[in-house]
Design an enzyme around this catalytic site. Structure first.
Site, PDB file in Angstrom:
ATOM      1  N   SER A  89       0.839  -1.198   0.000  1.00  0.00           N
ATOM      2  CA  SER A  89       0.000   0.000   0.000  1.00  0.00           C
ATOM      3  C   SER A  89       0.883   1.260   0.000  1.00  0.00           C
ATOM      4  O   SER A  89       1.685   1.418  -0.918  1.00  0.00           O
ATOM      5  CB  SER A  89      -0.961  -0.047   1.194  1.00  0.00           C
ATOM      6  OG  SER A  89      -1.996   0.887   1.035  1.00  0.00           O
ATOM      7  N   ASP A 146     -10.238  -5.426  -3.250  1.00  0.00           N
ATOM      8  CA  ASP A 146      -9.612  -4.393  -2.426  1.00  0.00           C
ATOM      9  C   ASP A 146     -10.456  -3.120  -2.506  1.00  0.00           C
ATOM     10  O   ASP A 146     -10.630  -2.542  -3.579  1.00  0.00           O
ATOM     11  CB  ASP A 146      -8.199  -4.146  -2.981  1.00  0.00           C
ATOM     12  CG  ASP A 146      -7.377  -3.180  -2.163  1.00  0.00           C
ATOM     13  OD1 ASP A 146      -7.943  -2.244  -1.582  1.00  0.00           O
ATOM     14  OD2 ASP A 146      -6.148  -3.378  -2.131  1.00  0.00           O
ATOM     15  N   HIS A 195      -7.555  -5.865   0.869  1.00  0.00           N
ATOM     16  CA  HIS A 195      -6.348  -5.043   1.023  1.00  0.00           C
ATOM     17  C   HIS A 195      -5.462  -5.478   2.195  1.00  0.00           C
ATOM     18  O   HIS A 195      -4.385  -4.934   2.386  1.00  0.00           O
ATOM     19  CB  HIS A 195      -6.766  -3.577   1.218  1.00  0.00           C
ATOM     20  CG  HIS A 195      -5.656  -2.587   1.031  1.00  0.00           C
ATOM     21  ND1 HIS A 195      -5.003  -2.415  -0.170  1.00  0.00           N
ATOM     22  CD2 HIS A 195      -5.051  -1.720   1.897  1.00  0.00           C
ATOM     23  CE1 HIS A 195      -4.071  -1.480  -0.047  1.00  0.00           C
ATOM     24  NE2 HIS A 195      -4.081  -1.049   1.196  1.00  0.00           N
TER      25      HIS A 195
END
Lengths: 283, 283
Positions: B152, B228, B261
């Protein structure tokens, strides 16, 4: 109360399977209970064996799923992993959160007989009866293929669940279990709180005493770190070993050099435990 | 300030190696910084390659060590894993903890130029210069064999650290990276906060812009879950792919069906990433 309805909290794809978190109204515990499930990819095609994991003091149904590193191999071996919370929560019992060694997150996987705990803290009946019934109704579970393991308080819980139900679980193992609760401070406090002062009542919930009295398990695997700060005062695996030797209970007790009490230890030996269970559950 | 002295916070045996947590006084960041290290068993016998992992928003130096399930294979492959915290903490900057998208745990692996952040939020210089120097002095690290990856915000950080230093890292990969910070809300807010309103200043810290401008990486591996919730608004891997295609940058971008995610996703594909790095680092 009507049969429990599962409430899905969250769900996550993981190693081709699914980790999901559930809540439901427990009849046995008189209120909401939580648990988590890992469904391996094989569960899409048919029923799979069920391996219960009982966690230690302060843990929740999430701890194992986050920290144990079990999903990769459970996905390969086709094992469903079912992880209950470590106690009822928000019961309204006074001071339920005041002490990390009793009350919330310290249910000890027994059925309390003492006020004010008795109506709610019934983790043995929950883990061995209500939760399996719910799992069998809700998931593609082979309920004739159950195994059980756990860590610390939950390692002891796994032993006792199996010792009190001969033949029920095909496989049993433990990481750093409390081995003889009647002879360590954690166990003495919990048993006094939940079961009262009568030591004989406690013997029916003490793994070493149950082995000594002739209860039997499948061949047992126990791993214990030598740098575990709770080893000498609280865990006492030598007492379990002595009882197993005297009673002829097969036990593989491995002391792992330099490992401590946490999930860096548990995750290191998770593969050996999952293979131990799979050998019995998927044979 | 004198060269940093490492302060060991905790240490845990894990898969025959060691997970340890350190703190030290950072010259670059002007205060205490934290990081964690996994030393594989091979580090007892000699120097091993170093793989840096940069974490995402809200994470600490502990998140990866707990959740990523990387130790088993890193121990097998002989990789040291170094994980910095995601920002300085307790800097005294007003409202440093007020917003999870900027400030504490949101350092974005760049060197801030704007008040009040500039003296402390210098994560790029920390991660690429001070931390490696400290690692090289303190551990059996092959400093000619460095790789970098992340998740991320940290996936983007890994890309930018490598793009700004051609030839430095032998291997690079990312899980669900923010791909084009100048074109998503997380990045726009962070860049405005740390770098000011000048978009051209931001281009020097934007992975997609750097690729477009001709910066090069080793062949890049990126995994991205299709479920996600940040994919469309914040992550935008299609912009990175477009830039790579136009610039001839080798990219393996894999969309993983149904994954979200979190670390259930990261842990599932950790093995592929570690093998991607080991192929370059241990060859």
């Amino acid at each position: 109360m009507a049969a429990s309805t599962l409430r899905l909290a969250t769900e996550h794809r993981c190693f081709g399977g699914t980790v999901a978190y559930y809540r439901h109204d427990s009849e046995v515990c008189g209120g909401e209970m939580r648990f988590s499930v890992f469904l391996p990819p094989q569960a899409k095609a048919g029923k799979v064996p069920v391996l219960y994991y009982l966690s230690g003091l302060t843990c929740t149904e999430e701890t194992f799923q986050i920290k144990a590193g079990a999903h990769r191999l459970a996905a390969e071996l086709g094992l469903m992993l079912v992880v209950p919370d470590t106690s009822p929560r928000d019961t309204g019992i006074p001071n339920e959160n005041a002490d990390w060694e009793v009350g919330t997150a310290a249910g000890f996987y027994l059925d309390a007989t003492q006020a004010p705990w008795a109506p709610r803290f019934r983790m043995f009946s929950y883990v061995t009866r209500e939760l399996p019934e719910l799992v069998g109704r809700s998931f593609p579970a082979r309920m004739d293929r159950e195994g059980i393991f756990g860590h610390s308080m939950g390692g002891h819980g796994a032993l006792v669940c199996a010792l009190r139900q001969p033949g029920r679980y095909r496989s049993v193992s433990a990481f750093a279990p409390i081995s003889a609760p009647l002879r360590c401070p954690w166990g003495q406090k919990a048993f006094r709180t939940y079961l009262g002062a009568d030591v004989d009542a406690g013997k029916a919930w003490d793994a070493t005493e149950l082995v000594r009295s002739g209860a039997r398990l499948p061949p047992l695997l126990v791993d214990q770190g030598t740098s575990d700060k709770f080893l000498v005062e609280q865990l006492k695996p030598e007492l379990l070993r002595e009882a197993c030797e005297q009673s002829g209970q097969p036990l593989t007790l491995r002391f792992q050099d330099g490992y401590d009490h946490g999930y860096y230890f548990v995750s290191t030996f998770m593969e050996d435990h999952l293979r131990h269970h799979a050998a019995a559950l998927t044979a």
